[in-house]
Design a protein around this motif. Structure first.
Motif, mmCIF file in Angstrom:
data_model
loop_
_atom_site.group_PDB
_atom_site.id
_atom_site.type_symbol
_atom_site.label_atom_id
_atom_site.label_comp_id
_atom_site.label_asym_id
_atom_site.label_seq_id
_atom_site.Cartn_x
_atom_site.Cartn_y
_atom_site.Cartn_z
ATOM 1 N N SER A 1 0.931 -1.478 0.222
ATOM 2 C CA SER A 1 0.002 -0.083 -0.125
ATOM 3 C C SER A 1 0.724 1.336 -0.044
ATOM 4 O O SER A 1 2.094 1.137 0.205
ATOM 5 N N ILE A 2 0.223 2.280 -0.304
ATOM 6 C CA ILE A 2 1.036 3.473 -0.444
ATOM 7 C C ILE A 2 1.482 3.894 0.930
ATOM 8 O O ILE A 2 2.602 4.316 1.298
ATOM 9 N N ALA A 3 0.441 3.721 2.104
ATOM 10 C CA ALA A 3 1.051 4.023 3.402
ATOM 11 C C ALA A 3 2.024 3.180 3.983
ATOM 12 O O ALA A 3 3.036 3.711 4.682
ATOM 13 N N THR A 4 2.135 1.823 3.414
ATOM 14 C CA THR A 4 3.120 0.913 3.941
ATOM 15 C C THR A 4 4.348 1.437 3.423
ATOM 16 O O THR A 4 5.537 1.690 4.138
ATOM 17 N N ARG A 5 4.348 1.889 2.134
ATOM 18 C CA ARG A 5 5.556 2.249 1.302
ATOM 19 C C ARG A 5 6.268 3.794 2.248
ATOM 20 O O ARG A 5 7.469 3.992 2.035
ATOM 21 N N VAL A 6 5.386 4.564 2.434
ATOM 22 C CA VAL A 6 5.843 5.815 3.129
ATOM 23 C C VAL A 6 5.982 5.746 4.739
ATOM 24 O O VAL A 6 7.048 6.649 5.169
ATOM 25 N N CYS A 7 5.075 5.005 5.315
ATOM 26 C CA CYS A 7 5.027 5.018 6.821
ATOM 27 C C CYS A 7 6.219 4.020 7.399
ATOM 28 O O CYS A 7 6.623 4.355 8.399
ATOM 29 N N SER A 8 6.070 2.760 6.695
ATOM 30 C CA SER A 8 6.559 1.658 7.624
ATOM 31 C C SER A 8 7.499 0.764 6.809
ATOM 32 O O SER A 8 7.931 -0.098 7.137
ATOM 33 N N SER A 9 7.876 1.425 5.548
ATOM 34 C CA SER A 9 9.262 0.736 4.922
ATOM 35 C C SER A 9 10.552 1.837 4.821
ATOM 36 O O SER A 9 10.284 2.802 5.018
ATOM 37 N N TYR A 10 11.370 1.113 4.185
ATOM 38 C CA TYR A 10 12.492 1.896 4.006
ATOM 39 C C TYR A 10 12.451 2.286 2.722
ATOM 40 O O TYR A 10 11.806 2.058 1.795
ATOM 41 N N SER A 11 12.980 3.695 2.626
ATOM 42 C CA SER A 11 12.971 4.025 1.236
ATOM 43 C C SER A 11 14.564 4.754 1.201
ATOM 44 O O SER A 11 15.261 5.325 2.406
ATOM 45 N N ILE A 12 15.337 4.701 -0.163
ATOM 46 C CA ILE A 12 16.661 5.004 -0.332
ATOM 47 C C ILE A 12 16.661 6.018 -1.391
ATOM 48 O O ILE A 12 15.917 5.781 -2.434
ATOM 49 N N ASN A 13 17.038 7.235 -1.417
ATOM 50 C CA ASN A 13 17.297 8.280 -2.400
ATOM 51 C C ASN A 13 18.781 8.715 -2.527
ATOM 52 O O ASN A 13 19.250 9.131 -1.341
ATOM 53 N N VAL A 14 19.067 9.078 -3.634
ATOM 54 C CA VAL A 14 20.371 9.933 -3.752
ATOM 55 C C VAL A 14 19.803 11.276 -3.872
ATOM 56 O O VAL A 14 19.250 12.012 -4.669
ATOM 57 N N VAL A 15 20.294 12.044 -2.763
ATOM 58 C CA VAL A 15 19.812 13.446 -2.754
ATOM 59 C C VAL A 15 20.979 14.511 -2.990
ATOM 60 O O VAL A 15 20.699 15.691 -3.160
ATOM 61 N N GLY A 16 22.352 13.981 -3.456
ATOM 62 C CA GLY A 16 23.236 14.928 -3.894
ATOM 63 C C GLY A 16 24.374 14.000 -4.852
ATOM 64 O O GLY A 16 24.539 12.998 -4.600
ATOM 65 N N LEU A 17 24.669 14.782 -5.776
ATOM 66 C CA LEU A 17 25.783 14.089 -6.543
ATOM 67 C C LEU A 17 26.716 15.058 -6.974
ATOM 68 O O LEU A 17 26.488 16.032 -7.663
ATOM 69 N N ASP A 18 28.073 14.655 -6.728
ATOM 70 C CA ASP A 18 29.040 15.569 -7.385
ATOM 71 C C ASP A 18 29.734 14.881 -8.687
ATOM 72 O O ASP A 18 30.303 13.900 -8.607
ATOM 73 N N ALA A 19 29.582 15.351 -9.761
ATOM 74 C CA ALA A 19 29.762 14.906 -10.907
ATOM 75 C C ALA A 19 30.051 16.188 -12.008
ATOM 76 O O ALA A 19 29.336 17.227 -11.678
ATOM 77 N N PRO A 20 30.468 16.029 -13.117
ATOM 78 C CA PRO A 20 30.700 17.335 -14.003
ATOM 79 C C PRO A 20 29.447 17.356 -14.370
ATOM 80 O O PRO A 20 28.486 16.394 -14.824
ATOM 81 N N ALA A 21 28.911 18.776 -14.577
ATOM 82 C CA ALA A 21 27.648 19.053 -15.277
ATOM 83 C C ALA A 21 27.430 18.899 -16.479
ATOM 84 O O ALA A 21 28.779 19.144 -17.399
ATOM 85 N N VAL A 22 26.680 18.756 -17.204
ATOM 86 C CA VAL A 22 26.361 18.445 -18.755
ATOM 87 C C VAL A 22 26.835 19.957 -19.370
ATOM 88 O O VAL A 22 27.760 19.577 -20.419
#
Length: 450
Positions: free
Chosen positions: A279-300
Motif C-alpha cells: 500500500s502507499i501508506a506502507t511504502r511511506v510510513c513503515s518501509s525503508y526508502s533510499i534516495n540519492v539526494v546529492g551528486l558531485d559529477a561534471p555538469a552537462v
C-alpha cells in the motif's frame, strides 16, 4: 469553558493571531550556515514578544551550546492539574529561487484560493500561531499548566536535543504537544503516531589520479562515475523496492491514501509509474526508502570528453519506526562495499543517523486528543504515520519516558513546505487551534474526574 464557548473564543482571537503570523513570516529566519545571523535572532526576539503578549510568564531566550536560542515561557496551572509542554520552531528553510514564488516569500500574502502564502507560514510558524491562539482563547488563564518551547534551529541543527537532558526540571511535563505536523487533507483530522528515522552518508568513488582523455584511454580504464552509477543501481530491485539486505519494512495498519491522490500530492508526471510494492501508506510510513539526494559529477553544460577520476553521492535512507538508524547506516555501507565494481577505492564521510518514533496511543492524553479533534473538526480522527523525521521527538521521549507525546498541527499536504509557494489554510489553522484549546480543556476535565 464549553466547546461552543471555546469555538467562539478561538474565532475572535484569530485576526490577532494572523497578524502575529504575518510578523513572523516577514523575518527570513534561515538558521543554515552561510545565511545572516541577525534575522534569526530577530525572529527569536519577536517570538518572545508574541508569547509575552499572549500571557506566557517567565519568557526568556535559552542560549544553546551552539547555534541559535530557543524561546521558553510558562504559566503555572491550577493545583492538581497536569502540565503540558508546547513545542514548535521559528527557523525556516531558505526561500530558494525567488522567481519560483508567485508572491514574495517573506510576506504573508493571501491569494484567491483562500490560503496564506509565505516561507514558514506552515512549517513551522503556524505551530507558534496555533499555540498562541489556544492560550488566547482562555484569556491567558488555561485550565492546565503550560510550558512552551520554540526552537531556533530545527531545520539545520540539533543543539536542543543535547540541551534537554541537562535541564529536565525546566521542561518536565505530563504531555508534550508538538505542532509540526498536520493533515493529509484540509478538514480531515489526523494524529501522527509514527515517524521514520533516517540515515545519511556521502560515498566517494576514486579510480584515477586525475581525469584522462576518453578517446586515448576509454575502454580498459575504469570511470569513477560509471562505477558509482552501477553501485547506486543496486539499491533497488526492478519494482523499485529497497534491495539492501536487512532493510525489510512492515505492513502499515493505519489510514491509507489512494494512488491517484498520492500522485497528485507528489507531483508525479502523467504516465510515470510509482515504485515499490504494498500500500502507499506502507511504502511511506513503515518501509525503508533510499534516495540519492546529492551528486558531485561534471555538469552537462561545459562537460568534456574525459573519464571521471572521482565521483561522490549523498545517499539518504528513511528508516521504519522500531528499526535503528545507526544499523541502517551500517547495512548501507556494507552493501555499497559489496557491490563496488573493479576494486575501486571507496571512502565514506558525513555519516548521520536518527531513530524513528512510535507513540503509545492508549493513555489519557490520546483519549483527550481524539475527543478534541472530534469537537474541532466534527468528525473522528484517524492515525497516520509520517515518512519524515523529527529527531527532537526521540529526545523528548527519552528524557521524559512517562510523558505522552501528541503530534499535530496546521500543515496539510498542499502546504508545499520546504518548497516555493509554501502556504497555510487559515481555516485549518483555526480548526487546529480550536482542537488544541479543546484538548487542554479535556485534560483538565479528565483530571477532575479522577
Amino acid at each position: 469553558m464549553s466547546y461552543d464557548e471555546l469555538r467562539q473564543a478561538v474565532h475572535e482571537v484569530m485576526p490577532a493571531v494572523i497578524d502575529d503570523l504575518a510578523q513572523l513570516v516577514r523575518i527570513p529566519s534561515v538558521a543554515a550556515e552561510g545565511f545572516p545571523r541577525e534575522p534569526v535572532l530577530e525572529a527569536a526576539r519577536t517570538t518572545s514578544d508574541i508569547l509575552q503578549r499572549a500571557g506566557f510568564q517567565d519568557v526568556r531566550l535559552l542560549e544553546m551550546p551552539s547555534g541559535y536560542p530557543a524561546v521558553y515561557g510558562e504559566i503555572p496551572g491550577p493545583a492538581g492539574m497536569p502540565t503540558v509542554l508546547l513545542y514548535s520552531h521559528y527557523d525556516v528553510q531558505p526561500a530558494g529561487e525567488v522567481d519560483e514564488w508567485e508572491t514574495p516569500p517573506f510576506e504573508l500574502t493571501p491569494r484567491q484560493d483562500g490560503r496564506l502564502y509565505g516561507r514558514g507560514a506552515a512549517d513551522d510558524k503556524s505551530g507558534i500561531a496555533l499555540h498562541v491562539a489556544a492560550l488566547r482563547s482562555f484569556a491567558g488563564r488555561p485550565p492546565v499548566g503550560l510550558k512552551i518551547l520554540i526552537e531556533g534551529e530545527e531545520e539545520f541543527g540539533n543543539s536542543l536535543g543535547s540541551y534537554l537532558p541537562d535541564h529536565k526540571d525546566l521542561f518536565r511535563a505530563d504531555v508534550v504537544v508538538v505542532a509540526d505536523a498536520g493533515n493529509n487533507r484540509v478538514g480531515e483530522p489526523l494524529l501522527t503516531t509514527t515517524l521514520r528515522g533516517f540515515a545519511s552518508q556521502v560515498v566517494e568513488v576514486r579510480t584515477l589520479q586525475g581525469p584522462v582523455h576518453s578517446g586515448a584511454f576509454g575502454g580498459p580504464t575504469p570511470d569513477a562515475l560509471v562505477a558509482l552509477i552501477r553501485m547506486i543501481a543496486t539499491l533497488h530491485d526492478a519494482e523499485g523496492n529497497v534491495a539492501v539486505n536487512g532493510m525489510q519494512g512492515q505492513p502499515w495498519n493505519g489510514i491509507d491514501v489512494t494512488e491517484e491522490e498520492f500522485r497528485y500530492l507528489a507531483g508525479v508526471l502523467p504516465g510515470v509509474d510509482l515504485i515499490g510494492s504494498g500500500s502507499i501508506a506502507t511504502r511511506v510510513c513503515s518501509s525503508y526508502s533510499i534516495n540519492v539526494v546529492g551528486l558531485d559529477a561534471p555538469a552537462v553544460q561545459g562537460s568534456r570528453n574525459a573519464l571521471i577520476d572521482v565521483a561522490r553521492a549523498r545517499i539518504s535512507v528513511r528508516v521504519p519506526p522500531g528499526r535503528s538508524g545507526k544499523e541502517s547506516l551500517e547495512l548501507l555501507t556494507e552493501h555499497l562495499k559489496a557491490v563496488a565494481p573493479w576494486n575501486v577505492q571507496l571512502a565514506f564521510s558525513e555519516q548521520e543517523s536518527g531513530e524513528g518514533h512510535a507513540a503509545a496511543t492508549d493513555g489519557p492524553a490520546y483519549i483527550a486528543a481524539y475527543r478534541a479533534l472530534q469537537a474541532a473538526y466534527g468528525k473522528e480522527a484517524s492515525e497516520v504515520g509520517s515518512g519524515g523525521s523529527i529527531p527532537l521527538i526521540n529526545a523528548f521521549a527519552s528524557t521524559f519516558p512517562q510523558a505522552e507525546i501528541i503530534l499535530w498541527g496546521a500543515e496539510d499536504a498542499s502546504a508545499n513546505i520546504h518548497a516555493p509557494n509554501e502556504s497555510v489554510d487559515p481555516v485549518e489553522l483555526e480548526r487546529a487551534a480550536l482542537a488544541e484549546a479543546c484538548f487542554l480543556a479535556e485534560l483538565a476535565t479528565e483530571r477532575k474526574q479522577d
